[in-house]
Write a protein that holds these residues in place. Structure first.
Motif, mmCIF file in Angstrom:
data_model
loop_
_atom_site.group_PDB
_atom_site.id
_atom_site.type_symbol
_atom_site.label_atom_id
_atom_site.label_comp_id
_atom_site.label_asym_id
_atom_site.label_seq_id
_atom_site.Cartn_x
_atom_site.Cartn_y
_atom_site.Cartn_z
ATOM 1 N N PHE A 16 -16.319 25.819 -55.061
ATOM 2 C CA PHE A 16 -16.711 27.052 -55.735
ATOM 3 C C PHE A 16 -15.565 28.069 -55.769
ATOM 4 C CE2 PHE A 16 -21.470 27.346 -56.316
ATOM 5 C CZ PHE A 16 -21.719 25.992 -56.125
ATOM 6 N N SER A 17 -14.350 27.642 -55.364
ATOM 7 C CA SER A 17 -13.165 28.530 -55.342
ATOM 8 C C SER A 17 -13.440 29.822 -54.590
ATOM 9 C CB SER A 17 -12.720 28.853 -56.772
ATOM 10 O OG SER A 17 -12.435 27.685 -57.500
ATOM 11 N N GLU B 103 -16.763 31.792 -60.769
ATOM 12 C CA GLU B 103 -17.453 30.567 -60.374
ATOM 13 C C GLU B 103 -18.839 30.862 -59.796
ATOM 14 O OE1 GLU B 103 -16.032 26.886 -60.582
ATOM 15 O OE2 GLU B 103 -15.925 28.388 -62.172
ATOM 16 N N ARG C 135 -21.042 31.511 -62.631
ATOM 17 C CA ARG C 135 -21.290 30.328 -63.456
ATOM 18 C C ARG C 135 -22.214 29.333 -62.766
ATOM 19 N NH1 ARG C 135 -18.879 25.134 -64.291
ATOM 20 N NH2 ARG C 135 -17.405 25.455 -62.575
#
Length: 385
Positions: free
Chosen positions: A233-234, A256, A259
């Motif tokens: 998920f960075s 992220e 999203r």
């Protein structure tokens, strides 16, 4: 006429023999299918059950269901024992009290009995639990956090998680792969709430990172591999800028989280369908690598691979004892239809005092970031699970 009568009985006998032979083959095929069956056991909280706030219920988009579909492509005989329970904490997973499991006192007890029922046949075990420990104890109605509670819960959560993972690993075999997950940071969704929210999002990052360090230590010490969901998920990438429609340029980790979860749209930390797909991919990468089936992560030096779970995690039920006839709710399914029902009358098992505590306060504090957001939703809906 005599010839026809003469040959009649043998023809009839041949037909009967054919029917019996066919029936025997069907029975043999069923026995062969059962013999060749392998199992995937998924444990955890609402992450494992696929809870979606837009429909306010558990669904079959859970990462566990998507992971099962991927694993079944490699192993057509694989069956899914789906044990996750929305609202489960590390304590209730051990002791019971959130969901009802036929012939088992808790989610952990159900998993151990399933493993005893299918010795050498459990190929995969996944686990994601912990955030609700803070949600149900340390967050006020106003969304503030109790520091003393956090410190206390960080210790008990780490102890419980180690007991759960240790008991599961001890019940497995060389053919079993175990994977537990780190957490993404849903608190990053606060970035869209202006300067104060951006500051809060930044401050949440090191706490989540510390939490994931503690979680990773627990899992590795108990022979589990680790699915780096936070990395997928960075979660720590504030540097890369991404254009998000309606929000403009935001850090990659914020993009992220918007999203892949409901954090930016409904202020709810749960993954959406795409988020569950990403999580499933992270687990799949750990479970379908080229290592030997039993090659779980090497335990931390000096740590036991089975950290002192009590011999009988549930009163009267040994992990290796012969299970009851129906110890595995949801066995063989990959939908949410067999998700355990809420129940408040399950037995208390207690926790092992010998289990090592490997995670620090960061574990509880980080979980609280997600819990506070979730708590606000719970207060609006009056949900108790």
């Amino acid at each position: 006429m005599r010839s026809l009568q003469r040959f009649g009985p043998p023809l009839a006998l041949s037909a009967m023999t054919l029917v019996l032979s066919t029936s025997g083959l069907a029975t043999a095929d069923a026995a062969t299918d059962e013999k060749d069956a392998t199992y995937y056991i998924s444990l955890g909280d609402s992450l494992a059950t696929g809870y979606q706030p837009d429909v306010d219920k558990d669904t079959d988009v859970a990462y566990t269901d998507q992971l099962y579909a991927q694993l079944k492509q490699r192993d057509p005989g694989l069956e899914h024992i789906r044990l996750g329970c929305t609202g489960e904490t590390t304590e209730s997973l051990i002791n019971g009290g959130k969901c009802h499991y036929p012939n088992a006192t808790s989610q952990l007890d159900a998993a151990l009995k399933a493993m005893a029922q299918h010795p050498g046949k459990v190929a995969y075990v996944t686990l994601s639990v912990g955030a609700d420990d803070i949600l149900l104890n340390c967050v006020s109605p106003a969304g503030t956090l109790d520091g003393a509670c956090l410190n206390s819960k960080s210790r008990s959560m780490a102890k419980n998680l180690a007991q759960i993972a240790g008991a599961l690993h001890k019940a497995g075999t060389d053919n079993t792969q175990f994977v537990g997950s780190t957490y993404y940071n849903p608190f990053l969704g606060a970035w869209l709430q202006g300067e104060a929210g951006q500051q809060a999002a930044k401050e949440s990052a090191p706490l989540v990172k510390a939490a994931n360090t503690g979680i990773t230590q627990v899992y590795k010490a108990t022979g589990f591999k680790v699915a780096d969901v936070a990395g997928a998920f960075s979660s720590d990438d504030f540097t890369t800028q991404v254009n998000v429609p309606g929000a403009g340029e935001v850090p990659a980790n914020v993009a992220e989280i918007c999203r892949l979860t409901w954090a930016c749209t409904r202020k709810d930390p749960h993954p959406n369908t795409e988020g569950h797909q990403v999580i499933a991919g992270v687990f799949a990468a750990e479970l379908t690598d080229d290592d030997a089936p039993g090659a779980s992560a090497s335990p931390t030096p000096g740590a036991s691979t089975s950290p002192a779970p009590s011999e009988s995690p549930t009163p009267g039920a040994s992990a290796s004892a012969a299970p009851s006839e129906s110890p595995t709710p949801g066995a063989g399914t990959d939908t949410g239809e067999n998700t355990p029902a809420p129940n408040g009358d399950l037995a208390d098992t207690g926790a092992s005092s010998g289990t090592p505590v490997l995670a620090g306060a960061g574990l509880a504090v980080a979980a609280a970031g997600a819990a506070a957001v979730y708590y606000a939703r719970r207060r609006r809906t009056g949900e108790e699970s």
